[in-house]
Design a protein around this motif. Structure first.
Motif, PDB file in Angstrom:
ATOM      1  N   CYS A 290       0.636  -1.512  -0.331  1.00  0.00           N
ATOM      2  CA  CYS A 290      -0.329  -0.058   0.139  1.00  0.00           C
ATOM      3  C   CYS A 290       0.647   1.350   0.576  1.00  0.00           C
ATOM      4  O   CYS A 290       0.505   2.154  -0.824  1.00  0.00           O
ATOM      5  N   SER A 291       2.152   1.149   0.561  1.00  0.00           N
ATOM      6  CA  SER A 291       2.972   1.883   0.622  1.00  0.00           C
ATOM      7  C   SER A 291       3.070   2.608  -0.529  1.00  0.00           C
ATOM      8  O   SER A 291       3.747   2.143  -1.025  1.00  0.00           O
ATOM      9  N   LEU A 292       3.563   3.842  -0.940  1.00  0.00           N
ATOM     10  CA  LEU A 292       3.622   4.627  -2.071  1.00  0.00           C
ATOM     11  C   LEU A 292       5.238   5.506  -2.561  1.00  0.00           C
ATOM     12  O   LEU A 292       5.584   5.545  -2.229  1.00  0.00           O
ATOM     13  N   GLN A 293       5.611   4.072  -2.335  1.00  0.00           N
ATOM     14  CA  GLN A 293       7.615   3.803  -2.807  1.00  0.00           C
ATOM     15  C   GLN A 293       8.062   4.445  -4.176  1.00  0.00           C
ATOM     16  O   GLN A 293       6.956   4.193  -4.781  1.00  0.00           O
ATOM     17  N   PRO A 294       8.650   4.539  -4.101  1.00  0.00           N
ATOM     18  CA  PRO A 294       9.672   5.465  -5.268  1.00  0.00           C
ATOM     19  C   PRO A 294      10.009   4.200  -6.254  1.00  0.00           C
ATOM     20  O   PRO A 294      10.137   2.722  -5.847  1.00  0.00           O
ATOM     21  N   HIS A 295       9.697   4.257  -6.874  1.00  0.00           N
ATOM     22  CA  HIS A 295      10.405   3.707  -8.493  1.00  0.00           C
ATOM     23  C   HIS A 295      10.028   2.367  -8.113  1.00  0.00           C
ATOM     24  O   HIS A 295       9.815   1.415  -9.474  1.00  0.00           O
ATOM     25  N   VAL A 296       8.198   2.222  -7.913  1.00  0.00           N
ATOM     26  CA  VAL A 296       7.547   0.600  -8.428  1.00  0.00           C
ATOM     27  C   VAL A 296       5.788   1.477  -8.297  1.00  0.00           C
ATOM     28  O   VAL A 296       6.049   2.446  -7.803  1.00  0.00           O
ATOM     29  N   ASP A 297       5.632   0.776  -9.179  1.00  0.00           N
ATOM     30  CA  ASP A 297       3.838   1.031  -9.736  1.00  0.00           C
ATOM     31  C   ASP A 297       3.232   0.901  -8.094  1.00  0.00           C
ATOM     32  O   ASP A 297       3.043  -0.510  -7.857  1.00  0.00           O
ATOM     33  N   ARG A 298       2.912   1.993  -7.884  1.00  0.00           N
ATOM     34  CA  ARG A 298       1.646   1.748  -6.734  1.00  0.00           C
ATOM     35  C   ARG A 298      -0.538   1.815  -7.149  1.00  0.00           C
ATOM     36  O   ARG A 298      -0.023   2.703  -8.177  1.00  0.00           O
ATOM     37  N   LEU A 299      -0.720   1.351  -6.629  1.00  0.00           N
ATOM     38  CA  LEU A 299      -2.325   1.431  -6.767  1.00  0.00           C
ATOM     39  C   LEU A 299      -2.772   3.228  -5.951  1.00  0.00           C
ATOM     40  O   LEU A 299      -2.597   2.917  -4.633  1.00  0.00           O
ATOM     41  N   SER A 300      -2.993   3.992  -6.188  1.00  0.00           N
ATOM     42  CA  SER A 300      -3.655   4.676  -5.399  1.00  0.00           C
ATOM     43  C   SER A 300      -5.050   5.441  -5.870  1.00  0.00           C
ATOM     44  O   SER A 300      -5.845   5.084  -7.274  1.00  0.00           O
ATOM     45  N   TYR A 301      -5.665   6.566  -5.242  1.00  0.00           N
ATOM     46  CA  TYR A 301      -7.064   6.790  -5.045  1.00  0.00           C
ATOM     47  C   TYR A 301      -6.540   8.622  -5.089  1.00  0.00           C
ATOM     48  O   TYR A 301      -5.857   9.151  -4.315  1.00  0.00           O
ATOM     49  N   VAL A 302      -6.544   9.129  -6.455  1.00  0.00           N
ATOM     50  CA  VAL A 302      -6.210  10.442  -6.959  1.00  0.00           C
ATOM     51  C   VAL A 302      -7.438  12.011  -6.629  1.00  0.00           C
ATOM     52  O   VAL A 302      -8.191  11.495  -6.871  1.00  0.00           O
ATOM     53  N   PHE A 303      -7.582  12.246  -6.249  1.00  0.00           N
ATOM     54  CA  PHE A 303      -8.133  14.556  -6.135  1.00  0.00           C
ATOM     55  C   PHE A 303      -7.360  14.472  -7.321  1.00  0.00           C
ATOM     56  O   PHE A 303      -5.934  14.948  -6.694  1.00  0.00           O
ATOM     57  N   GLU A 304      -7.282  15.258  -8.120  1.00  0.00           N
ATOM     58  CA  GLU A 304      -7.154  16.094  -9.368  1.00  0.00           C
ATOM     59  C   GLU A 304      -8.368  17.843  -8.608  1.00  0.00           C
ATOM     60  O   GLU A 304      -9.511  17.990  -9.089  1.00  0.00           O
ATOM     61  N   MET A 305      -7.092  18.442  -8.731  1.00  0.00           N
ATOM     62  CA  MET A 305      -8.248  19.664  -7.704  1.00  0.00           C
ATOM     63  C   MET A 305      -7.501  20.806  -8.735  1.00  0.00           C
ATOM     64  O   MET A 305      -6.409  21.183  -8.652  1.00  0.00           O
ATOM     65  N   GLN A 306      -8.831  21.586  -9.889  1.00  0.00           N
ATOM     66  CA  GLN A 306      -7.745  22.978 -10.455  1.00  0.00           C
ATOM     67  C   GLN A 306      -8.228  24.296  -9.807  1.00  0.00           C
ATOM     68  O   GLN A 306      -8.827  23.779  -9.581  1.00  0.00           O
ATOM     69  N   LEU A 307      -7.114  25.288  -9.907  1.00  0.00           N
ATOM     70  CA  LEU A 307      -7.357  25.778  -8.893  1.00  0.00           C
ATOM     71  C   LEU A 307      -7.269  27.308  -9.638  1.00  0.00           C
ATOM     72  O   LEU A 307      -7.022  27.174 -10.651  1.00  0.00           O
TER      73      LEU A 307
END
Length: 643
Positions: A290-307
């Motif tokens: 689950c940890s968003l480690q560097p240099h590996v693909d990870r599943l994430s839940y993303v908020f995309e926010m335009q300001l």
């Protein structure tokens, strides 16, 4: 039992009753304590469940479980003791006020406690570590004599039995076991839970064609140097003024029901001690998959926010399941060094990150200024403690917020606000405004140190006026602490009541599902909303009132453990320095005189035995007179006031 009573207070669906709870529910139903309507069990209006609170003069009150309110004056306590879980029947008292009588004792509010062996009048006895009253375990003198003085035990309060020996009070390494045992916390996971955690394979993007592929974006994580669980990664698209906050997609792995979810609910929070953590999830998930480690693909839940960079408002946002590939794991010190011009990019990826993070800092600095027009930025009193392998204190220092901390904080706040805007009922993080009675007490305390409050049109303006005076007097942190004490405690709620401290109309916790169960619930709810899955959404919300109460309670437990552990380390440090004199500052005068250590070690809470009046926030010299290791209390005497 406590969990069951909380759920019955708010309403318990028959689908959520465990096999172990079924017999109790049927028993309560037969006694008419509870009712059943539309497949939901709930306490009858004539009955309340709660904790018995004894007062002076043999009177008692019932603190209603799940509501934390003093609801009933209890006339007949049967054989109940302080802290017992009871069922009380409401009866009409004098002048029409509701009183109550206990109809059944169903257990102890605190399921577990810690006791240790002492010797008194040449006899050994087993006493509670907090009260030194007998621990309630039936042991003969012959059995007691087999144990060493100071031996520490974990006690099951429901049946009055010893569960395990934790060690001896003389050993500093027993401190960790003591603080965890009081709330039945443990590092180890059952094999059934570990088997599930080990069953997941490494992320293969080809298995997730429906997820948005963000692997070409130069995401990075920024965390403490000691962090192992990386909940969040960020990326700033300067061309489109869009912030991406990627959060570990724990809900992909931890599904409702089953051993893994049950364990996560039970723990609800990771616990962070100075030398190590006790995770909410198995380390195979929390520190790896689950940890968003560097240099590996990870599943994430993303908020995309335009300001809109002029108004600083989010003009467009979306949340979705994605795959990311973090290009760099930074610690706070590295990013601060970059901001100071002391760190240069080592490759093209770092160069790209430094380019967008420079522009993002301008945005988050502006966001913070805007935020503080309505909310507060109280000075941190958090202490960072380093301990050695033997369990002794090496050093202590104040935690300081730096530009890198501030940047990450405002990114996370933006995502949490965006999440809260997507539902009307769910898990909100609320912080209610302070009551007028608490504010009046605050004003009186401040008057004692020469800060005279001018009450203005809003609480915000009044408090900022207080803080301005405190800054002039050099008492910023101390006065901020008083202000914080005057406020309501932040908690979780299914109903939005706003967040006073942050100045937000709606707020939730979305950004740390590895270490907080509340965030995992929010993820599940948002996914159901996005899919239009009303059935799943209804399931998530089915026992949301009880869940909000439970996780708020678990949060307090985790905080108590962290504070108690440090108090025990301070006590052991002080015990080796009986008779020595140190600098301190008076931090409390009502109901008892207290001080905080301000010397080679900082932050220790001191109980002052001097009887003379000493003004609040006075700088004093104190001599360590006595230390109570079991209770983790340091007693001092004021020998002089610093000039």
């Amino acid at each position: 039992m406590k969990s069951l009573l909380i759920r019955l207070t708010h309403g318990l669906s028959e689908l959520d009753i465990t096999q172990e709870e079924l017999e109790t529910v049927e028993d309560f139903l037969s006694k008419k304590y509870i009712t059943k309507k539309d497949k939901t069990y709930k306490f009858h209006s004539k009955y309340r469940a709660g904790t018995l609170e004894l007062t002076q003069g043999s009177t008692a009150y019932l603190t209603v479980i799940g509501e934390q309110t003093r609801d009933l004056f209890i006339e007949d306590v049967l054989n109940a003791r302080e802290g017992d879980l009871v069922i009380a029947q409401r009866i009409l008292g004098k002048r029409g006020k509701p009183n109550g009588k206990i109809v059944e004792i169903v257990g102890r509010a605190e399921s577990y406690s810690v006791a240790y062996i002492i010797q008194k009048d040449s006899k050994k006895s087993l006493v509670d570590i907090k009260t030194e009253h007998p621990a309630g375990v039936e042991l003969s003198q012959e059995e007691l004599d087999k144990f060493e003085i100071g031996e520490v035990f974990k006690i099951n309060n429901h049946d009055g039995t010893i569960m395990e020996s934790l060690g001896n009070m003389s050993d500093p390494l027993v401190d960790e076991k003591i603080v965890l045992a009081q709330f039945n916390k443990h590092d180890e996971f059952d094999e059934e839970v570990l088997k599930i955690a080990r069953s997941f394979e490494e992320v293969d993007a080809s298995y997730y064609p429906d997820r948005k592929d963000l692997r070409d974006f130069t995401f990075c994580t920024i965390d403490p140097v000691t962090a192992k669980d990386f909940d969040d990664a960020i990326y700033w698209d300067d061309k489109n003024s869009t912030l991406y906050v990627a959060i570990a997609d724990v809900s992909e792995y931890v599904k409702p029901f089953g051993a893994l979810d049950n364990e996560a609910i039970y723990r609800s929070f990771s616990i962070y001690l100075p030398h190590r953590s006790i995770p909410m999830l198995p380390r195979q998930l929390s520190e790896t998959l689950c940890s968003l480690q560097p240099h590996v693909d990870r599943l994430s839940y993303v908020f995309e926010m335009q300001l809109d960079l002029e108004s600083l408002e989010v003009i467009k946002s979306d949340v979705y399941e994605a795959i990311i590939h973090s290009d760099r794991r930074f610690n706070y010190e590295e990013i601060d060094a970059f901001f100071e011009g002391k760190l240069e990019a080592k490759n093209d990826k770092e160069k790209q990150i430094f380019e967008w993070i420079t522009k993002l800092r301008e945005v988050t600095d502006a966001l913070k200024l805007e935020r503080l027009k309505y909310g507060y930025d109280f000075r941190s009193t958090e202490i960072e403690m380093e301990i050695d392998e033997k369990g002794g204190i090496v050093s202590t220092e104040h935690a300081h917020e730096t530009p890198s901390h501030s940047l990450i904080e405002d990114c996370m706040l933006l995502a949490n606000k965006a999440a809260a805007s997507m539902f009307d009922r769910g898990i909100f993080r609320i912080h209610e405004s302070p009551s007028q009675s608490k504010l009046q007490k605050l004003y009186q305390e401040l008057a004692g140190v020469g800060i005279f409050v001018e009450v203005k049109e809003s609480t915000k303006e009044t408090i900022e006026g207080i803080r301005d005076q405190a800054s002039v007097m050099g008492l910023e942190t101390e006065v901020d602490t008083l202000i914080i004490r005057s406020q309501m405690q932040a908690k979780y709620s299914p109903i939005n009541l706003g967040h006073f401290g942050l100045g937000f109309e709606a707020y939730t916790h979305f950004t740390s599902p590895i270490r907080r169960y509340s965030d995992l619930i929010v993820h599940r709810l948002l996914k159901a909303i996005k899919r239009g899955d009303t059935e799943e959404g209804s399931y998530v919300l089915r026992n949301i009132e009880s869940l909000a109460v439970t996780i708020s309670q678990k949060e307090r437990e985790a905080s108590t453990i962290e504070i108690d552990f440090m108090d025990r380390k301070y006590a052991r440090w002080a015990n080796e320095r009986i008779g020595k004199v140190y600098s301190a500052r008076i931090s409390g005068i009502d109901p008892e005189l207290k001080a905080d250590l301000h010397d080679e070690i900082i932050g220790a809470r001191l109980y002052v035995t001097s009887s003379e009046h000493i003004p609040l926030f006075s700088d004093v010299k104190v001599k360590i007179d006595k230390v109570d290791i079991p209770k983790a209390k340091i007693y001092v005497n004021v020998v002089s006031e610093d000039v």
